[in-house]
Design a protein around this motif. Structure first.
Motif, PDB file in Angstrom:
ATOM      1  N   SER A  84       0.844  -1.201   0.000  1.00 12.65           N
ATOM      2  CA  SER A  84       0.000   0.000   0.000  1.00 12.65           C
ATOM      3  C   SER A  84       0.880   1.253   0.000  1.00 12.65           C
ATOM      4  O   SER A  84       0.601   2.222  -0.723  1.00 12.65           O
ATOM      5  N   ALA A  85       1.950   1.225   0.802  1.00 15.54           N
ATOM      6  CA  ALA A  85       2.908   2.345   0.818  1.00 15.54           C
ATOM      7  C   ALA A  85       3.596   2.481  -0.537  1.00 15.54           C
ATOM      8  O   ALA A  85       3.822   3.595  -1.028  1.00 15.54           O
ATOM      9  N   SER A  88       1.218   4.081  -2.882  1.00 13.03           N
ATOM     10  CA  SER A  88       1.137   5.508  -2.550  1.00 13.03           C
ATOM     11  C   SER A  88       2.307   6.278  -3.168  1.00 13.03           C
ATOM     12  O   SER A  88       2.137   7.344  -3.758  1.00 13.03           O
ATOM     13  N   CYS A 152       2.445   6.009   3.565  1.00 11.10           N
ATOM     14  CA  CYS A 152       1.126   6.098   2.905  1.00 11.10           C
ATOM     15  C   CYS A 152       0.534   7.489   3.087  1.00 11.10           C
ATOM     16  O   CYS A 152       0.051   8.112   2.121  1.00 11.10           O
ATOM     17  N   PRO A 196      -3.888   3.461  -0.091  1.00  9.64           N
ATOM     18  CA  PRO A 196      -3.201   3.835   1.155  1.00  9.64           C
ATOM     19  C   PRO A 196      -4.144   4.443   2.184  1.00  9.64           C
ATOM     20  O   PRO A 196      -3.951   4.237   3.389  1.00  9.64           O
TER      21      PRO A 196
END
Length: 290
Positions: A84-85, A88, A152, A196
Motif C-alpha cells: 500500500s505504501a 502511494s 502512505c 493507502p
C-alpha cells in the motif's frame, strides 16, 4: 484471544480473502494484470490473500500448524501495508513527477526486493523466539507497519494536493473530449490513492490497541477497539474489491458483457439441441410414414 475477537478475525479475514481472490480471478480472466496500475492492484491482492489466510489458519488446534501460522504471519503480516505504501509512492511519482509506466515498472521491481528485508528480519525473530505474540515481536512488526502507514499518509497528501491542482486546471482548459480523457486518468489515480487511505483507516483500531498496551500493559482492554482491530486488520481485499470491481464502471460493463455473452452462448447451445431433437423427431416420423 477472546471469543468475540476470534469471530471478528474469522469474518474480517474471510471477507479480505474472498475479495482478494475475486480480484485475482477477474484480473486474470480479463488480462487486467497487464495494465500497469491494475498490475499493482493485482500484486496487492495476492499479498492481501496470503495475509488473510495467515490469520485464518487454525494454529491453536495443532502444534505444527501453530508453527506454520507463526511463519506465515512473519512473512505476510506486513506485506499489504508495505505494498500500500509502495502504491502511494508510485501514485505520487506518476502524478507529481510524471514518471512513465516503464520507469515505474522498474521501481516496483526494486520495491519487491526491498520488501524482503523486513520479512527476513521478522522470520529470523520468530524463528529465534518461537513465539509470534511476544511483546518485542509485536513491537517490531508494528514499527514496520507504522512506518509504512506514515509513508502512505505523506504520499497520499502530496498526491491529493497535486490532483486538486490538475482538476482545477482541467476545469478551465481543453475541449470536452480531451477533458474527458484527462479526467478519466485523474479518476484512476484518485481510485489508486484510496488504497493507502483505506490501509491507514484499517490500522487505526490496531494502533490504538497496541499503543495503549505499550504505554501501560495493565490498562483494561476496550472491547469495541479490540473487535474492530480483529475485524478490519486483514479485510483490505474486501474494500479493494468494491473500489476496483464494484465501483469501476468499466469492470462492471466487462462483467455484464461477459455474463450476457455466456447467456447468449447458452441460448445458442439450447437452440442447437432443440434443433437436433426436432430433426430426430421429424426423421422418425418420416421413417414411420414410409
Amino acid at each position: 484471544m477472546k471469543k468475540g475477537e476470534e469471530i471478528a478475525t474469522i469474518i474480517g479475514s474471510s471477507l479480505g480473502l474472498i475479495g482478494a481472490l475475486l480480484i485475482i480471478i477477474i484480473f486474470l480472466y480479463f488480462k487486467e494484470n497487464k495494465i500497469f496500475y491494475r498490475k499493482l492492484v493485482f500484486i496487492l491482492s495476492i499479498y492481501d490473500l496470503f495475509q488473510s489466510l495467515s490469520y485464518l489458519l487454525p494454529g491453536n488446534s495443532n502444534e505444527n500448524l501453530c508453527k506454520i501460522q507463526y511463519y506465515f504471519l512473519a512473512i505476510f503480516a506486513s506485506t499489504s501495508q508495505f505494498w500500500s505504501a509502495s502504491i502511494s509512492l508510485t501514485s505520487y511519482l506518476k502524478i507529481a513527477k510524471e514518471f512513465d509506466d516503464k520507469k515505474l515498472n522498474k521501481i516496483q521491481k526494486w520495491l519487491h526486493l526491498i520488501m524482503f528485508i523486513p520479512i527476513i528480519v521478522l522470520v529470523i525473530i520468530v524463528g529465534y523466539s518461537h513465539d509470534y505474540n511476544k511483546f518485542k515481536n509485536l513491537l517490531i512488526l508494528y514499527s514496520f507497519n507504522w512506518t509504512y502507514i506514515i509513508i502512505c499518509l505523506i504520499f497520499y497528501i502530496l498526491t491529493m494536493i497535486r490532483l486538486r491542482k490538475i482538476i482545477k486546471f482541467l476545469s478551465k482548459e481543453f475541449s470536452s473530449t480531451v477533458k474527458k480523457s484527462q479526467m478519466n486518468q485523474v479518476w484512476i489515480q484518485i481510485r489508486m490513492s484510496l488504497i493507502p487511505l483505506i490501509q491507514i483507516i484499517l490500522l487505526i483500531p490496531a494502533t490504538i490497541r497496541r499503543l495503549r498496551n505499550m504505554i501501560n500493559s495493565s490498562v483494561p482492554d476496550i472491547t469495541a477497539v479490540d473487535i474492530l482491530h480483529s475485524l478490519l486488520a486483514t479485510s483490505q481485499g474486501f474494500w479493494d474489491f468494491w473500489i476496483f470491481i464494484i465501483f469501476d464502471s468499466e469492470m462492471r460493463n466487462k462483467l455484464k458483457h461477459c455474463s450476457s455473452r455466456k447467456n447468449f452462448n447458452n441460448f445458442q447451445d439450447l437452440d442447437s439441441i432443440n434443433y437436433e431433437l426436432i430433426e430426430k423427431r421429424d426423421g422418425n416420423e418420416i421413417s414411420n410414414y414410409d
